[in-house]
Write a protein that holds these residues in place. Structure first.
Motif, short mmCIF file in Angstrom:
data_model
loop_
_atom_site.label_atom_id
_atom_site.label_comp_id
_atom_site.label_asym_id
_atom_site.label_seq_id
_atom_site.Cartn_x
_atom_site.Cartn_y
_atom_site.Cartn_z
N GLN A 250 57.82 47.26 19.34
CA GLN A 250 59.22 47.65 18.60
C GLN A 250 58.94 47.73 17.64
O GLN A 250 59.84 48.16 16.47
CB GLN A 250 60.11 46.81 19.31
CG GLN A 250 60.74 47.47 20.67
CD GLN A 250 61.72 46.66 21.09
OE1 GLN A 250 62.78 46.04 20.21
NE2 GLN A 250 62.10 46.52 22.21
N SER A 251 57.87 46.77 16.70
CA SER A 251 57.88 47.00 15.38
C SER A 251 57.12 48.00 14.73
O SER A 251 57.17 48.37 13.57
CB SER A 251 56.77 45.76 15.06
OG SER A 251 55.50 45.83 15.54
N LEU A 252 56.58 49.17 15.62
CA LEU A 252 56.10 50.28 15.33
C LEU A 252 56.89 51.55 15.56
O LEU A 252 56.50 52.54 15.28
CB LEU A 252 54.64 50.39 16.02
CG LEU A 252 53.68 49.45 15.60
CD1 LEU A 252 52.20 49.78 16.36
CD2 LEU A 252 53.28 49.49 14.14
N ILE A 253 57.84 51.35 16.20
CA ILE A 253 58.82 52.47 16.53
C ILE A 253 60.23 52.56 16.45
O ILE A 253 60.77 51.38 16.67
CB ILE A 253 58.43 52.83 17.92
CG1 ILE A 253 59.09 54.29 18.61
CG2 ILE A 253 58.90 51.76 18.83
CD1 ILE A 253 58.59 54.71 19.93
N GLU A 254 60.98 53.50 16.11
CA GLU A 254 62.39 53.75 15.88
C GLU A 254 63.24 54.67 16.72
O GLU A 254 64.27 54.38 16.91
CB GLU A 254 62.78 53.79 14.47
CG GLU A 254 62.77 52.56 13.72
CD GLU A 254 61.13 52.51 13.21
OE1 GLU A 254 60.70 51.12 13.04
OE2 GLU A 254 60.36 53.41 12.99
N GLY A 255 62.13 55.51 17.33
CA GLY A 255 62.76 56.31 18.27
C GLY A 255 61.72 57.18 19.27
O GLY A 255 60.67 57.16 18.83
N ILE A 256 62.32 57.71 20.35
CA ILE A 256 61.54 58.28 21.25
C ILE A 256 62.27 59.77 21.54
O ILE A 256 63.38 59.52 22.01
CB ILE A 256 61.32 57.51 22.77
CG1 ILE A 256 60.38 56.25 22.31
CG2 ILE A 256 60.61 58.43 23.64
CD1 ILE A 256 60.00 55.60 23.67
#
Length: 511
Positions: A250-256
């Motif tokens: 989760q530290s590398l991504i904000e949206g899918i």
């Protein structure tokens, strides 16, 4: 204004000689509600280097006789500002994974040309590049959403782009930006890490793409906080979403992302000359969005119960045959009341899933697919879809009012769809807005809304409707379809009566 308890019940009023489908709508909220805010970014748009979307659409060049600002049409800027466009995705789409951003900076006469292999093999001269797009977003008052090249690019190339547009520190990329005439950074927040990696973005497996995303995302650092969107699933590929949620920290991504078009891939229909059977099939595909969002969100909930990661539906809309006589690779299609129905029900779905859906991008903005604007040389028309987006902008950043709907059916042959779609919100001033769509082309729906727990001082409404679902605006009749004052709603003794016409979109304002 303190939020009071609201209960809104809608039941059918029977006509004197006709029996219409019975619709029950219930809305409830209270002062301690945990209802989410409907993100304004749900109302975002998409501009790809495709057909006449950019060139001869947004961009006519600064020598054009069409009034423009640095080559961008002033009438388009004014129309999109009125619509309150919050964000614009660029440069693709499939084009993004063949786009090398350094080709589009510096003197225009020095920029190399390429072949747009995805869309008609047109020559792309790169005269509209990073500065042109980001400066246009400033004119629009919209936040840019840049789609990075993962398919044919490199980690260094995307990392450099992030620095070029976002860094205020002295470094090679900020120096290059300043040399090209821009002193201060644009500070771009939204970034797509590739596009449709399962298809035109590289035909990757989700397991392979997870590692690519992790690598690219690690090196995407600018001067501020960025919002990184992973290339997500096509339609109901739930394995893709599960693999990304399991494999990306989760530290590398904000949206899918997820993509879904209202289209019959086996046999596309004419954009204007379609039957009721074809209309029904398109609406069935549009309403599938609710199932897709529900299931993708459920998978995300397993790994992210606090809902930190956004579901980003950054491509959606109707997809039909191109207009006769136009380049098939340019995806230019007309826009009818069918498209207004797609827009209305889809935005209601996104509103009602605002806890997880926090950005969505209609495909596309100008002259491509379900466009809100069509141009023909100096002429410009606003489509029925434009008018729905403009009517619905009252929901932007308003608090969702939880909604349940029990609707009778719009039946065609042996199949049935719910006839009425709705969503509701309360804005920061305490004003309630309710958006209603009746997709049934054959019957109106008479609704009686009883409100308990709160008295409203007044009611106004706007409606978008036309005699036939195939009706559309043309360059000869640009205002055939446009919003009108809705006069078929009234309040008496706390009850609201509404006569909702066939194939119509209505937005009510309760003060």
């Amino acid at each position: 204004m303190k939020l009071k308890s609201i209960k809104l019940l809608a039941a059918l009023l029977l006509g004197s000689s006709l029996t219409y489908a019975q619709t029950t709508i219930a809305i409830s909220a209270s002062s301690n509600t945990s209802s989410p805010v409907i993100s304004k970014y749900i109302y975002s748009h998409f501009a790809e280097h495709l057909g006449r979307g950019i060139y001869d659409g947004f961009y006519v060049g600064d020598t054009s006789k069409i009034p423009n600002t640095n080559g961008v049409r002033n009438d388009i800027i004014a129309a999109l500002k009125k619509m309150k466009i919050p964000s614009l995705r660029w440069p693709g789409g499939c084009f993004a994974d063949t786009y090398h951003w350094k080709d589009g900076i510096g003197p225009k006469d020095k920029r190399p040309a390429i072949v747009n292999k995805w869309w008609g093999n047109a020559i792309e001269d790169n005269s509209f590049g990073t500065h042109d797009f980001l400066n246009m977003c400033e004119l629009l008052g919209a936040e840019p959403y840049l789609a990075g090249n993962v398919g044919s690019g490199t980690v260094q190339e995307l990392a450099d782009w992030v620095q070029y547009v976002g860094s205020d520190n002295k470094n090679p990329m900020s120096d290059l930006r300043k040399a090209n005439g821009r002193e201060k950074p644009w500070d771009v927040k939204f970034w797509g890490v590739g596009n449709e990696a399962w298809g035109c973005g590289g035909n990757m497996t989700p397991e392979y793409y997870v590692n690519e995303f992790r690598k690219y995302s690690t090196f995407m650092t600018g001067s501020g906080k960025i919002f990184r969107v992973a290339s997500g699933a096509s339609d109901d590929d739930y394995h893709w979403t599960e693999t990304l949620m399991k494999g990306i920290p989760q530290s590398l991504i904000e949206g899918i992302a997820v993509h879904h078009y209202a289209v019959n891939w086996a046999k596309k229909t004419s954009a204007t000359n379609y039957t009721e059977a074809e209309y029904f099939t398109t609406m069935k595909s549009a309403l599938l969005m609710d199932t897709l969002v529900t299931h993708h969100a459920a998978i995300m909930d397993k790994y992210d119960p606090k809902k930190k990661i956004a579901l980003v539906v950054d491509e959606w809309g109707g997809w039909y045959d191109v207009e006769p006589g136009t380049n098939p690779g340019f995806l230019y299609q007309q826009n009818t009341m069918r498209d207004a129905m797609i827009a209305g029900v889809t935005l209601n779905i996104f509103n009602n899933h605002a806890d997880r859906v926090r950005m969505a991008n209609l495909a596309q903005c100008v002259n491509v697919l379900q466009a809100v604007i069509l141009t023909d040389k100096q002429k410009m028309i606003l489509t029925p879809t434009y008018h729905v987006l403009e009517m619905y902008n009252v929901h932007q950043d308003a608090t969702l009012l939880p909604l349940t709907i029990k609707s009778d059916d719009y039946a065609f042959g042996s199949e049935k769809l719910p006839a009425v779609s709705a969503s509701a919100s309360r804005d920061k001033n305490g004003v309630v807005h309710i958006s209603l769509v009746n997709i049934d082309p054959n019957h109106p729906h008479n609704l009686s809304l009883k409100l308990d727990g709160e008295k409203f001082k007044g009611l106004t409404g706007r409606i978008l409707a036309s005699a036939k679902v195939q009706d559309h605006n043309t360059f000869d009749q640009p205002d055939k379809i446009k919003p009108e004052v809705f006069k078929s709603a009234s309040i008496k003794d706390g009850n609201i009566s509404i006569a909702l016409p066939a194939t119509s979109v209505v937005v009510l304002t309760l003060n």
